[in-house]
Each structure stands twice: as C-alpha cells, then as structure tokens.
Write a protein that holds these residues in place. Structure first.
Motif, PDB file in Angstrom:
ATOM      1  N   UNK A 288       0.835  -1.200   0.000  1.00 45.18           N
ATOM      2  CA  UNK A 288       0.000   0.000   0.000  1.00 45.18           C
ATOM      3  C   UNK A 288       0.875   1.257   0.000  1.00 45.18           C
ATOM      4  N   UNK A 289       0.539   2.194  -0.876  1.00 44.34           N
ATOM      5  CA  UNK A 289       1.275   3.446  -0.964  1.00 44.34           C
ATOM      6  C   UNK A 289       2.434   3.423  -1.951  1.00 44.34           C
ATOM      7  N   UNK A 290       2.757   2.265  -2.493  1.00 42.65           N
ATOM      8  CA  UNK A 290       3.839   2.158  -3.474  1.00 42.65           C
ATOM      9  C   UNK A 290       3.265   2.053  -4.881  1.00 42.65           C
ATOM     10  N   UNK A 291       4.139   2.218  -5.851  1.00 40.62           N
ATOM     11  CA  UNK A 291       3.734   2.129  -7.252  1.00 40.62           C
ATOM     12  C   UNK A 291       4.233   0.821  -7.857  1.00 40.62           C
ATOM     13  N   UNK A 292       3.524   0.372  -8.872  1.00 40.83           N
ATOM     14  CA  UNK A 292       3.934  -0.786  -9.664  1.00 40.83           C
ATOM     15  C   UNK A 292       4.229  -0.276 -11.070  1.00 40.83           C
ATOM     16  N   UNK A 293       5.441  -0.513 -11.538  1.00 42.62           N
ATOM     17  CA  UNK A 293       5.874  -0.064 -12.859  1.00 42.62           C
ATOM     18  C   UNK A 293       5.743  -1.242 -13.816  1.00 42.62           C
ATOM     19  N   UNK A 294       4.998  -1.056 -14.883  1.00 41.34           N
ATOM     20  CA  UNK A 294       4.736  -2.144 -15.823  1.00 41.34           C
ATOM     21  C   UNK A 294       5.544  -1.908 -17.093  1.00 41.34           C
ATOM     22  N   UNK A 295       6.392  -2.886 -17.405  1.00 39.25           N
ATOM     23  CA  UNK A 295       7.246  -2.841 -18.588  1.00 39.25           C
ATOM     24  C   UNK A 295       6.814  -3.932 -19.555  1.00 39.25           C
ATOM     25  N   UNK A 296       7.005  -3.688 -20.843  1.00 43.26           N
ATOM     26  CA  UNK A 296       6.786  -4.731 -21.839  1.00 43.26           C
ATOM     27  C   UNK A 296       8.041  -5.594 -21.902  1.00 43.26           C
ATOM     28  N   UNK A 297       7.842  -6.902 -21.961  1.00 40.03           N
ATOM     29  CA  UNK A 297       8.985  -7.812 -22.080  1.00 40.03           C
ATOM     30  C   UNK A 297       9.493  -7.767 -23.517  1.00 40.03           C
ATOM     31  N   UNK A 298      10.569  -7.061 -23.712  1.00 40.48           N
ATOM     32  CA  UNK A 298      11.187  -6.923 -25.026  1.00 40.48           C
ATOM     33  C   UNK A 298      12.482  -7.717 -25.045  1.00 40.48           C
ATOM     34  N   UNK A 299      13.061  -7.924 -26.230  1.00 35.15           N
ATOM     35  CA  UNK A 299      14.346  -8.628 -26.269  1.00 35.15           C
ATOM     36  C   UNK A 299      15.374  -7.903 -25.394  1.00 35.15           C
ATOM     37  N   UNK A 300      16.048  -8.636 -24.578  1.00 36.53           N
ATOM     38  CA  UNK A 300      17.075  -8.071 -23.719  1.00 36.53           C
ATOM     39  C   UNK A 300      16.582  -7.644 -22.345  1.00 36.53           C
ATOM     40  N   UNK A 301      15.269  -7.592 -22.150  1.00 40.31           N
ATOM     41  CA  UNK A 301      14.738  -7.125 -20.867  1.00 40.31           C
ATOM     42  C   UNK A 301      15.144  -8.050 -19.723  1.00 40.31           C
ATOM     43  N   UNK A 302      14.964  -9.340 -19.914  1.00 40.57           N
ATOM     44  CA  UNK A 302      15.270 -10.303 -18.847  1.00 40.57           C
ATOM     45  C   UNK A 302      16.744 -10.263 -18.466  1.00 40.57           C
ATOM     46  N   UNK A 303      17.614 -10.144 -19.453  1.00 40.29           N
ATOM     47  CA  UNK A 303      19.056 -10.078 -19.185  1.00 40.29           C
ATOM     48  C   UNK A 303      19.402  -8.792 -18.438  1.00 40.29           C
ATOM     49  N   UNK A 304      18.806  -7.679 -18.851  1.00 36.26           N
ATOM     50  CA  UNK A 304      19.054  -6.407 -18.176  1.00 36.26           C
ATOM     51  C   UNK A 304      18.576  -6.470 -16.725  1.00 36.26           C
ATOM     52  N   UNK A 305      17.421  -7.069 -16.506  1.00 36.07           N
ATOM     53  CA  UNK A 305      16.878  -7.199 -15.155  1.00 36.07           C
ATOM     54  C   UNK A 305      17.785  -8.080 -14.295  1.00 36.07           C
ATOM     55  N   UNK A 306      18.280  -9.149 -14.873  1.00 34.72           N
ATOM     56  CA  UNK A 306      19.201 -10.039 -14.160  1.00 34.72           C
ATOM     57  C   UNK A 306      20.480  -9.290 -13.765  1.00 34.72           C
ATOM     58  N   UNK A 307      21.018  -8.494 -14.680  1.00 32.18           N
ATOM     59  CA  UNK A 307      22.232  -7.717 -14.394  1.00 32.18           C
ATOM     60  C   UNK A 307      21.993  -6.697 -13.287  1.00 32.18           C
ATOM     61  N   UNK A 308      20.839  -6.063 -13.298  1.00 27.21           N
ATOM     62  CA  UNK A 308      20.508  -5.075 -12.270  1.00 27.21           C
ATOM     63  C   UNK A 308      20.420  -5.756 -10.906  1.00 27.21           C
ATOM     64  N   UNK A 309      19.771  -6.907 -10.848  1.00 29.17           N
ATOM     65  CA  UNK A 309      19.632  -7.624  -9.576  1.00 29.17           C
ATOM     66  C   UNK A 309      20.987  -8.080  -9.038  1.00 29.17           C
TER      67      UNK A 309
END
Length: 57
Positions: A33-54
């Motif tokens: 509650x009180x936070x935002x949810x950011x919705x992204x489209x799964x595009x090529x490279x998204x999963x790899x970028x997310x993995x690198x960020x984590x």
C-alpha cells in the motif's frame, strides 16, 4: 496479448528506464500500500538487463 513484467522497486525501475526500457503503465501496487507498480513490456534483452541489475543490488 503483450507480455509484461511488473516491477515494484523504484530503484530497479529507474535502472531499467536508464537502459532505455519504457514504462507502459504505472499503477498503485496491490502488494504494498502506498507504493507504485511499474509495468514494462517484455522486449528482447529485458530479462538479461533485469538479471544484471539484480546482481548489482
């Protein structure tokens, strides 16, 4: 139907935006509650970028 990924972390969303991924929609989070949810489209490279960020956090 487009494949999407919901990101609840502002820090992760910001990192994805800086890498050129676009937010499709921002909604109130249904999990935190009180936070935002950011919705992204799964595009090529998204999963790899997310993995690198984590790995850096």
């Amino acid at each position: 139907m487009k494949h999407r990924k919901v990101i609840l972390s502002l820090r992760v969303a910001d990192a994805l935006i800086k890498q050129g991924f676009q937010v499709i929609e921002i909604r109130p989070s249904t999990k935190v509650r009180g936070n935002a949810a950011f919705i992204f489209e799964l595009t090529p490279g998204f999963s790899k970028a997310l993995e690198n960020i984590h790995q850096k956090l």
